[in-house]
Scaffold this motif. Structure first.
Motif, PDB file in Angstrom:
ATOM      1  N   ASP A  63       0.800  -1.210   0.000  1.00  0.00           N
ATOM      2  CA  ASP A  63       0.000   0.000   0.000  1.00  0.00           C
ATOM      3  C   ASP A  63       0.842   1.274   0.000  1.00  0.00           C
ATOM      4  N   VAL A  64       1.690   1.406  -0.997  1.00  0.00           N
ATOM      5  CA  VAL A  64       2.581   2.560  -1.065  1.00  0.00           C
ATOM      6  C   VAL A  64       1.973   3.635  -1.963  1.00  0.00           C
ATOM      7  N   SER A  65       1.925   4.870  -1.473  1.00  0.00           N
ATOM      8  CA  SER A  65       1.420   5.981  -2.285  1.00  0.00           C
ATOM      9  C   SER A  65       2.370   7.162  -2.170  1.00  0.00           C
ATOM     10  N   PHE A  66       2.646   7.810  -3.279  1.00  0.00           N
ATOM     11  CA  PHE A  66       3.402   9.075  -3.241  1.00  0.00           C
ATOM     12  C   PHE A  66       3.295   9.793  -4.577  1.00  0.00           C
ATOM     13  N   ASP A  67       3.721  11.055  -4.564  1.00  0.00           N
ATOM     14  CA  ASP A  67       3.738  11.878  -5.773  1.00  0.00           C
ATOM     15  C   ASP A  67       5.137  12.435  -5.963  1.00  0.00           C
ATOM     16  N   ILE A  68       5.565  12.533  -7.195  1.00  0.00           N
ATOM     17  CA  ILE A  68       6.860  13.147  -7.448  1.00  0.00           C
ATOM     18  C   ILE A  68       6.708  14.181  -8.552  1.00  0.00           C
ATOM     19  N   LYS A  69       7.275  15.369  -8.319  1.00  0.00           N
ATOM     20  CA  LYS A  69       7.125  16.471  -9.283  1.00  0.00           C
ATOM     21  C   LYS A  69       8.406  16.654 -10.089  1.00  0.00           C
ATOM     22  N   ILE A  73      14.661  15.622  -6.827  1.00  0.00           N
ATOM     23  CA  ILE A  73      15.468  14.405  -6.705  1.00  0.00           C
ATOM     24  C   ILE A  73      15.021  13.704  -5.436  1.00  0.00           C
ATOM     25  N   VAL A  74      14.452  12.532  -5.602  1.00  0.00           N
ATOM     26  CA  VAL A  74      13.900  11.817  -4.452  1.00  0.00           C
ATOM     27  C   VAL A  74      14.756  10.590  -4.168  1.00  0.00           C
ATOM     28  N   GLY A  75      15.095  10.404  -2.922  1.00  0.00           N
ATOM     29  CA  GLY A  75      15.903   9.247  -2.550  1.00  0.00           C
ATOM     30  C   GLY A  75      15.069   8.198  -1.848  1.00  0.00           C
ATOM     31  N   PHE A  76      15.169   6.969  -2.329  1.00  0.00           N
ATOM     32  CA  PHE A  76      14.570   5.834  -1.614  1.00  0.00           C
ATOM     33  C   PHE A  76      15.659   5.261  -0.731  1.00  0.00           C
ATOM     34  N   LEU A  77      15.368   5.197   0.544  1.00  0.00           N
ATOM     35  CA  LEU A  77      16.380   4.752   1.479  1.00  0.00           C
ATOM     36  C   LEU A  77      15.843   3.528   2.193  1.00  0.00           C
ATOM     37  N   GLY A  78      16.666   2.519   2.312  1.00  0.00           N
ATOM     38  CA  GLY A  78      16.191   1.344   3.032  1.00  0.00           C
ATOM     39  C   GLY A  78      17.233   0.269   3.022  1.00  0.00           C
ATOM     40  N   PRO A  79      17.142  -0.675   3.952  1.00  0.00           N
ATOM     41  CA  PRO A  79      18.118  -1.765   3.958  1.00  0.00           C
ATOM     42  C   PRO A  79      17.873  -2.696   2.769  1.00  0.00           C
ATOM     43  N   ALA A 111      12.472  14.698 -13.063  1.00  0.00           N
ATOM     44  CA  ALA A 111      12.278  14.060 -11.765  1.00  0.00           C
ATOM     45  C   ALA A 111      13.272  12.901 -11.709  1.00  0.00           C
ATOM     46  N   VAL A 112      14.053  12.850 -10.658  1.00  0.00           N
ATOM     47  CA  VAL A 112      15.008  11.756 -10.512  1.00  0.00           C
ATOM     48  C   VAL A 112      14.637  10.974  -9.262  1.00  0.00           C
ATOM     49  N   ILE A 113      14.509   9.686  -9.409  1.00  0.00           N
ATOM     50  CA  ILE A 113      14.259   8.839  -8.246  1.00  0.00           C
ATOM     51  C   ILE A 113      15.448   7.914  -8.125  1.00  0.00           C
ATOM     52  N   LEU A 114      16.125   7.962  -7.004  1.00  0.00           N
ATOM     53  CA  LEU A 114      17.253   7.057  -6.864  1.00  0.00           C
ATOM     54  C   LEU A 114      17.148   6.293  -5.565  1.00  0.00           C
ATOM     55  N   PRO A 148      24.744   9.125   3.683  1.00  0.00           N
ATOM     56  CA  PRO A 148      25.221  10.481   3.373  1.00  0.00           C
ATOM     57  C   PRO A 148      24.877  10.905   1.944  1.00  0.00           C
ATOM     58  N   GLU A 149      24.800   9.889   1.057  1.00  0.00           N
ATOM     59  CA  GLU A 149      24.480  10.193  -0.332  1.00  0.00           C
ATOM     60  C   GLU A 149      23.143  10.908  -0.432  1.00  0.00           C
ATOM     61  N   VAL A 150      22.206  10.470   0.398  1.00  0.00           N
ATOM     62  CA  VAL A 150      20.876  11.053   0.362  1.00  0.00           C
ATOM     63  C   VAL A 150      20.919  12.516   0.761  1.00  0.00           C
ATOM     64  N   SER A 151      21.618  12.826   1.876  1.00  0.00           N
ATOM     65  CA  SER A 151      21.633  14.232   2.286  1.00  0.00           C
ATOM     66  C   SER A 151      22.388  15.079   1.268  1.00  0.00           C
ATOM     67  N   MET A 152      23.325  14.454   0.541  1.00  0.00           N
ATOM     68  CA  MET A 152      24.084  15.207  -0.448  1.00  0.00           C
ATOM     69  C   MET A 152      23.261  15.523  -1.689  1.00  0.00           C
ATOM     70  N   LEU A 153      22.463  14.548  -2.121  1.00  0.00           N
ATOM     71  CA  LEU A 153      21.847  14.654  -3.449  1.00  0.00           C
ATOM     72  C   LEU A 153      20.372  15.023  -3.434  1.00  0.00           C
ATOM     73  N   CYS A 154      19.660  14.517  -2.431  1.00  0.00           N
ATOM     74  CA  CYS A 154      18.208  14.476  -2.599  1.00  0.00           C
ATOM     75  C   CYS A 154      17.491  15.659  -1.986  1.00  0.00           C
ATOM     76  N   ASP A 155      16.410  16.074  -2.666  1.00  0.00           N
ATOM     77  CA  ASP A 155      15.532  17.089  -2.109  1.00  0.00           C
ATOM     78  C   ASP A 155      14.596  16.451  -1.099  1.00  0.00           C
ATOM     79  N   ARG A 156      14.296  15.198  -1.345  1.00  0.00           N
ATOM     80  CA  ARG A 156      13.301  14.534  -0.498  1.00  0.00           C
ATOM     81  C   ARG A 156      13.751  13.095  -0.265  1.00  0.00           C
ATOM     82  N   VAL A 157      13.431  12.600   0.899  1.00  0.00           N
ATOM     83  CA  VAL A 157      13.836  11.246   1.251  1.00  0.00           C
ATOM     84  C   VAL A 157      12.598  10.436   1.582  1.00  0.00           C
TER      85      VAL A 157
END
Lengths: 258, 327
Positions: free
Chosen positions: B27-33, B37-43, B191-194, B200-209
């Motif tokens: 049940d994942v929902s989100f919007d990207i404009k 640059i949005v970062g997906f973070l997870g193990p 729109a970039v999704i990575l 640290p990469e996330v805080s360096m690159l992404c507008d949103r996490v």
């Protein structure tokens, strides 16, 4: 259509770029050459002294039939090895190298992918057949005689039989990640179809009929005898498209498998 | 079509994905404009790659819908996929093709018209620094160069959405820096999704996490937003010399009500590390020291630290949700 051709072209050239493809082409060319020469020599031996071979009247043997009919029939044995090797890389190798993943994310339909790959392999197979006409040219220039119609029919039949086998091979390749497993699997399946032809010889009545209808070889034999029957063409067409359809279903399974 | 927000390039609506009985996404929902640059973070195994594969149109979700520029991805896959460039986790390219040959192949498949093909492929190659490698076989390229080819193929046909699955894994530091610069440049009008597991990469690159675990989004927000929730939190790290004292120390700490998320960390040569989170307003250190000395615990070090993105993340993983609920 441009996309299908793009994939077909890539598939076709990757057959030539690999050592295996070149080796197979060379092997096929040489081995079929040996068949041809042996048949020609055999025929000339019989024609020298037909009585020795239990033939009272030599005129009963048709040169085209004896040499080329047997030639095409022998080629079908080679197809048992050729088809598994030509098709084993088509999907299995892409699955193994995970290159298929990217292909699925391009604006392409599954049909375009499968059709492109199948077309590329069929073209490669057709390219393997072209040099065989060289034997006929040499045969002719040395004074041999044959009729064109049954020879062309033989080529057509062989290409149809090959297409059917290749479609089965592509399907089996789409089931596995290992080209070796694909080749062995295809070989086994083709062997079973091959055996249908023997069963057809042993069985009687209704069973004989069923096996002869299902046996690709029984349908192919008509072509080598110079008989063009719509039923045979329909059989190979059905065989080919049935496996094409199965391949499509098989690559759709990514939607629910991990 | 039924997309209420024209500004959103990409939209996930209640997307779930199951592999048999295993829930990869719930049940994942989100919007990207555009321009984000949005970062997906997870193990590992959190569902990042599954989410990315759905984004890239590799397979459809079990339930839920995906909209790309308002187009339903799995009803009109051709149009939707044209807007997406995908760099998979393992960049697997045909090893027996030349770089330029491969990129032309991709360009044709993505529908770049023949008259523009040559210039288009060359411009992608120059952007990714591949102009000198055009006639090399992909199989002979180094990992960094292969990654560039991967990025170049994602950029073919000018997609407005770039989906990059762990773009920097396996690269050396210089290559990582280069790829990050490329991504930053690309993110300006797309729109970039990575996805990454390097914090640290996330805080360096992404507008949103977006933090993902077990197929769910635990938290989502900008890096400053997430950080602001941490201002009232800090971590205290304690080092104890004798391992035998560990149990007693834990007992004392757990009796203090302000101590939260208490955990013991790895042992090094008999020394034990304990850490917990607390509010920075009350400095617990003197109190703990006093208690430890009274009990005769071999305290070697006590230290306070600002929580990092890593701490939030670990905290989230443990609790399943974040108290400062960002969303």
């Amino acid at each position: 259509m441009r996309k299908v051709l793009t994939i077909a072209r890539k598939e076709f050239s990757s057959c030539f770029h690999s050592w295996l493809g070149v080796l197979m082409a060379a092997f096929f060319f040489l081995a079929s050459g040996v068949f041809f020469v042996v048949l020609v020599l055999g025929y000339s031996k019989i024609s020298m002294n037909p009585q020795q071979y239990g033939l009272s009247n030599f005129s009963g043997i048709n040169q085209t039939q004896y040499i080329l009919g047997s030639f095409f029939f022998n080629l079908s044995i080679m197809l048992l090895f050729l088809a598994p090797i030509l098709t084993m890389r088509s999907f299995a190798e892409e699955k193994r190298q995970e290159t298929l993943e990217l292909l699925f994310t391009y604006p392409l339909s599954d049909f375009e992918i499968v059709a492109g790959k199948q077309l590329g392999i069929l073209l490669f197979f057709a390219a393997l057949l072209l040099p065989l006409s060289g034997y006929l040219a040499v045969f002719r220039s040395l004074g041999g005689e044959f009729e064109w119609a049954p020879v062309l029919l033989g080529f057509l039949g062989f290409w149809l039989l090959g297409s059917a086998y290749l479609a089965a091979g592509v399907f089996i390749s789409s089931l596995t990640k290992s080209p070796i497993v694909s080749a062995l699997g295809t070989f086994s399946v083709l062997l079973v179809f091959w055996i249908f032809d023997w069963v057809n010889d042993i069985a009687t009545g209704r069973w004989a009929r069923i096996f002869s209808e299902l046996s690709p070889l029984a349908h192919y034999k008509n072509f080598t005898l110079g008989i063009l029957d719509v039923q045979d063409v329909v059989f190979f067409g059905f065989f080919f498209f049935y496996f094409l359809f199965l391949t499509l279903r098989s690559i759709e399974t990514r939607n629910w498998k991990s | 079509m039924n997309n209420p927000e024209p500004s959103s390039l990409l939209r996930f609506e209640n997307v779930s994905k199951k592999y048999g009985a295993f829930h990869a996404l719930r049940d994942v929902s989100f919007d990207i404009k555009a321009g984000e640059i949005v970062g997906f973070l997870g193990p590992n195994g959190a569902g990042k790659t599954t989410a990315m594969r759905i984004l890239a149109g590799f397979f459809p979700p079990t339930s839920g819908r995906v909209f790309v520029r308002g187009i339903d991805m799995f009803q009109h896959p051709h149009e939707a996929k044209r807007a997406i460039g995908y760099l998979p986790e393992t960049v697997s390219l045909y090893p027996d093709m030349k770089v330029i040959e491969y990129l032309r192949f991709v360009a044709k498949l993505k529908g770049v018209p023949s008259y523009a093909l040559h210039a288009h492929v060359r411009s992608r190659m120059s952007f990714c620094g591949l102009l000198d490698s055009g006639h090399r076989l992909i199989g002979r390229l180094s990992k960094g160069y292969r990654q560039r080819v991967g990025l170049a193929q994602a950029l073919v046909a000018d997609p407005q959405i770039l989906v990059l699955d762990e773009p920097t894994t396996g690269l050396d530091p210089t290559q990582i820096k280069e790829i990050r610069e490329l991504i930053r440049a690309l993110g300006q009008n797309r729109a970039v999704i990575l996805s990454t597991h390097i914090l640290p990469e996330v805080s360096m690159l992404c507008d949103r996490v977006m933090m993902i675990n077990q197929g769910q989004i635990l938290a989502s927000g900008t890096v400053p937003e997430l950080a602001s929730c941490l201002k009232d939190r800090e971590a205290i790290h304690i080092r104890i010399l004798d391992k035998k004292d560990q149990e007693l120390a834990l007992k004392i700490l757990s009796s203090i009500p302000e101590v939260e998320v208490l955990k013991t960390e790895e042992e090094v040569r008999g020394e034990t590390f304990i850490s917990f989170e607390t509010s920075p307003e009350l400095d617990l250190r003197p109190r703990i020291m006093k208690l430890f000395v009274e009990q005769g615990i071999s305290l070697a070090e006590i230290q306070r630290q600002q929580l990092t993105l890593e701490d939030i993340f670990l905290g989230l993983l443990k609790n399943g949700q974040f108290e400062g609920q960002v969303s």
